[in-house]
Write a protein that holds these residues in place. Structure first.
Motif, PDB file in Angstrom:
ATOM      1  N   THR A  26      39.744  42.589 -21.985  1.00 61.99           N
ATOM      2  CA  THR A  26      40.856  43.531 -21.857  1.00 61.99           C
ATOM      3  C   THR A  26      42.176  42.875 -22.255  1.00 61.99           C
ATOM      4  O   THR A  26      42.315  41.659 -22.215  1.00 61.99           O
ATOM      5  CB  THR A  26      40.983  44.043 -20.406  1.00 61.99           C
ATOM      6  OG1 THR A  26      42.005  45.035 -20.324  1.00 61.99           O
ATOM      7  CG2 THR A  26      41.322  42.915 -19.448  1.00 61.99           C
ATOM      8  N   ASN A  27      43.105  43.726 -22.646  1.00 64.18           N
ATOM      9  CA  ASN A  27      44.471  43.257 -22.879  1.00 64.18           C
ATOM     10  C   ASN A  27      45.422  43.833 -21.821  1.00 64.18           C
ATOM     11  O   ASN A  27      46.620  43.591 -21.859  1.00 64.18           O
ATOM     12  CB  ASN A  27      44.953  43.623 -24.285  1.00 64.18           C
ATOM     13  CG  ASN A  27      45.072  45.132 -24.477  1.00 64.18           C
ATOM     14  OD1 ASN A  27      44.510  45.912 -23.698  1.00 64.18           O
ATOM     15  ND2 ASN A  27      45.789  45.552 -25.505  1.00 64.18           N
ATOM     16  N   LYS A  28      44.848  44.574 -20.861  1.00 65.94           N
ATOM     17  CA  LYS A  28      45.649  45.134 -19.767  1.00 65.94           C
ATOM     18  C   LYS A  28      45.678  44.119 -18.618  1.00 65.94           C
ATOM     19  O   LYS A  28      45.018  44.289 -17.581  1.00 65.94           O
ATOM     20  CB  LYS A  28      45.067  46.468 -19.315  1.00 65.94           C
ATOM     21  CG  LYS A  28      45.110  47.545 -20.394  1.00 65.94           C
ATOM     22  CD  LYS A  28      44.532  48.855 -19.884  1.00 65.94           C
ATOM     23  CE  LYS A  28      44.593  49.928 -20.969  1.00 65.94           C
ATOM     24  NZ  LYS A  28      44.022  51.219 -20.503  1.00 65.94           N
ATOM     25  N   LEU A  29      46.426  43.080 -18.814  1.00 70.93           N
ATOM     26  CA  LEU A  29      46.413  41.961 -17.879  1.00 70.93           C
ATOM     27  C   LEU A  29      47.102  42.283 -16.554  1.00 70.93           C
ATOM     28  O   LEU A  29      46.932  41.551 -15.568  1.00 70.93           O
ATOM     29  CB  LEU A  29      47.072  40.740 -18.527  1.00 70.93           C
ATOM     30  CG  LEU A  29      46.465  40.310 -19.880  1.00 70.93           C
ATOM     31  CD1 LEU A  29      47.120  39.031 -20.362  1.00 70.93           C
ATOM     32  CD2 LEU A  29      44.954  40.140 -19.779  1.00 70.93           C
ATOM     33  N   GLU A  30      47.834  43.384 -16.518  1.00 68.92           N
ATOM     34  CA  GLU A  30      48.511  43.770 -15.285  1.00 68.92           C
ATOM     35  C   GLU A  30      47.530  44.262 -14.214  1.00 68.92           C
ATOM     36  O   GLU A  30      47.898  44.426 -13.042  1.00 68.92           O
ATOM     37  CB  GLU A  30      49.560  44.847 -15.566  1.00 68.92           C
ATOM     38  CG  GLU A  30      49.018  46.210 -16.003  1.00 68.92           C
ATOM     39  CD  GLU A  30      48.712  46.272 -17.491  1.00 68.92           C
ATOM     40  OE1 GLU A  30      48.339  47.362 -17.959  1.00 68.92           O
ATOM     41  OE2 GLU A  30      48.876  45.236 -18.181  1.00 68.92           O
ATOM     42  N   ILE A  31      46.272  44.504 -14.590  1.00 73.09           N
ATOM     43  CA  ILE A  31      45.287  44.984 -13.613  1.00 73.09           C
ATOM     44  C   ILE A  31      44.843  43.865 -12.669  1.00 73.09           C
ATOM     45  O   ILE A  31      44.287  44.120 -11.601  1.00 73.09           O
ATOM     46  CB  ILE A  31      44.042  45.595 -14.301  1.00 73.09           C
ATOM     47  CG1 ILE A  31      43.249  44.511 -15.058  1.00 73.09           C
ATOM     48  CG2 ILE A  31      44.434  46.735 -15.227  1.00 73.09           C
ATOM     49  CD1 ILE A  31      41.935  45.005 -15.643  1.00 73.09           C
ATOM     50  N   SER A  33      48.012  38.012 -25.088  1.00 73.71           N
ATOM     51  CA  SER A  33      46.662  37.991 -25.624  1.00 73.71           C
ATOM     52  C   SER A  33      45.697  38.818 -24.769  1.00 73.71           C
ATOM     53  O   SER A  33      46.060  39.336 -23.707  1.00 73.71           O
ATOM     54  CB  SER A  33      46.168  36.536 -25.692  1.00 73.71           C
ATOM     55  OG  SER A  33      44.823  36.464 -26.064  1.00 73.71           O
ATOM     56  N   PHE A  34      44.462  38.932 -25.241  1.00 74.29           N
ATOM     57  CA  PHE A  34      43.366  39.510 -24.469  1.00 74.29           C
ATOM     58  C   PHE A  34      42.816  38.443 -23.538  1.00 74.29           C
ATOM     59  O   PHE A  34      43.189  37.264 -23.617  1.00 74.29           O
ATOM     60  CB  PHE A  34      42.233  39.958 -25.402  1.00 74.29           C
ATOM     61  CG  PHE A  34      42.551  41.173 -26.219  1.00 74.29           C
ATOM     62  CD1 PHE A  34      42.065  42.417 -25.837  1.00 74.29           C
ATOM     63  CD2 PHE A  34      43.323  41.083 -27.372  1.00 74.29           C
ATOM     64  CE1 PHE A  34      42.336  43.546 -26.592  1.00 74.29           C
ATOM     65  CE2 PHE A  34      43.607  42.196 -28.130  1.00 74.29           C
ATOM     66  CZ  PHE A  34      43.111  43.440 -27.748  1.00 74.29           C
TER      67      PHE A  34
END
Length: 263
Positions: free
Chosen positions: A17-22, A77-78
């Protein structure tokens, strides 16, 4: 049934994932190293995505891989990740102990961040008394002479069949300290010795003085007064018994009635 199906099974899926805020930190985990994050981030920019996945629990709290995650954020980054259900701070500590030993400061910071009062007080004490190492600060706040001392509160003894080991108690998060006010008073007294002895913060010396504080025959201010007239008399010793012999000699300087401080 094929050999593959008999001996291999899927355990954990690897996600990307590139949604690192999760992802979220686990409260109490040791702080990250900014320089290590910067080096990892540079590696990502030069060589691409880090292949080693981070490990998170079902709440998306990071069990292993804080530095990799922070580096990925810095590099925009991912990241790869694996979900391991049921993991918590204890698993983080176990994992880190198997990889690189947590030191006492890591445990202190971690449990203080979790809101455990004794560790918060210890952290304040350590920050205020930076001339002493953390091991000696623990001894001071335990009002004992070592981190394996038998001079502990009954609270530790009631629930334990094996001999008490303060190191284990401290790392388990069950250390409670003792008299923090007395600890600061003793720390202040030790600092008063600094003008007369550079080794005032040596662990063996601190252990000696803590023992003498419990000796009814020892008066600290009287010792300090005697020390002022013998500024070069106090020297480094290799053991508590040697320190006691030397301190006794200083303490009895020009005294008619000699005091025994060794027993």
């Amino acid at each position: 049934m094929s050999y593959f199906n008999q001996t291999n099974q899927e355990v954990n899926k690897v996600y990307k994932t590139n949604k690192l805020e999760i992802f979220k930190p686990i409260v109490g985990n040791r702080p990250t190293n900014p320089m290590h994050i910067k080096r990892l981030s540079s590696s990502i920019k030069q060589n691409g995505l880090l292949q080693n996945p981070i490990i998170v629990n079902e709440k998306m709290q990071v069990i292993d891989g804080q530095h990799r995650l922070s580096a990925a954020k810095l590099a925009n980054s991912f990241i790869y990740y694996i979900i391991a259900k049921g993991y918590d701070l204890k698993d983080v500590q176990t994992l880190n102990l198997n990889q690189k030993n947590w030191n006492k400061k890591d445990f202190m910071d971690g449990y203080a961040a979790m809101g455990i009062e004794s560790y918060i007080k210890l952290k304040d004490f350590v920050n205020y008394n930076k001339v002493f190492n953390i091991r000696d600060c623990i001894a001071l706040c335990s009002n004992s002479t070592t981190d394996r001392s038998s001079d502990l509160t009954n609270k530790y003894r009631v629930s334990r069949k094996k001999p008490v080991n303060v190191k284990e108690i401290f790392e388990e998060g069950t250390w409670i300290g003792k008299d923090f006010k007395l600890a600061q008073e003793n720390a202040n007294k030790l600092k008063m010795i600094q003008p007369y002895y550079d080794g005032y913060r040596r662990s063996t010396f601190i252990g000696t003085i803590l023992q003498l504080f419990k000796n009814d025959n020892f008066n600290f201010m009287q010792f300090l007064d005697k020390l002022k007239f013998q500024k070069n008399k106090l020297q480094d010793c290799t053991s508590v018994s040697q320190y006691k012999l030397l301190i006794e000699d200083i303490y009895n300087y020009k005294s008619r009635e000699k005091v025994n401080l060794r027993y």
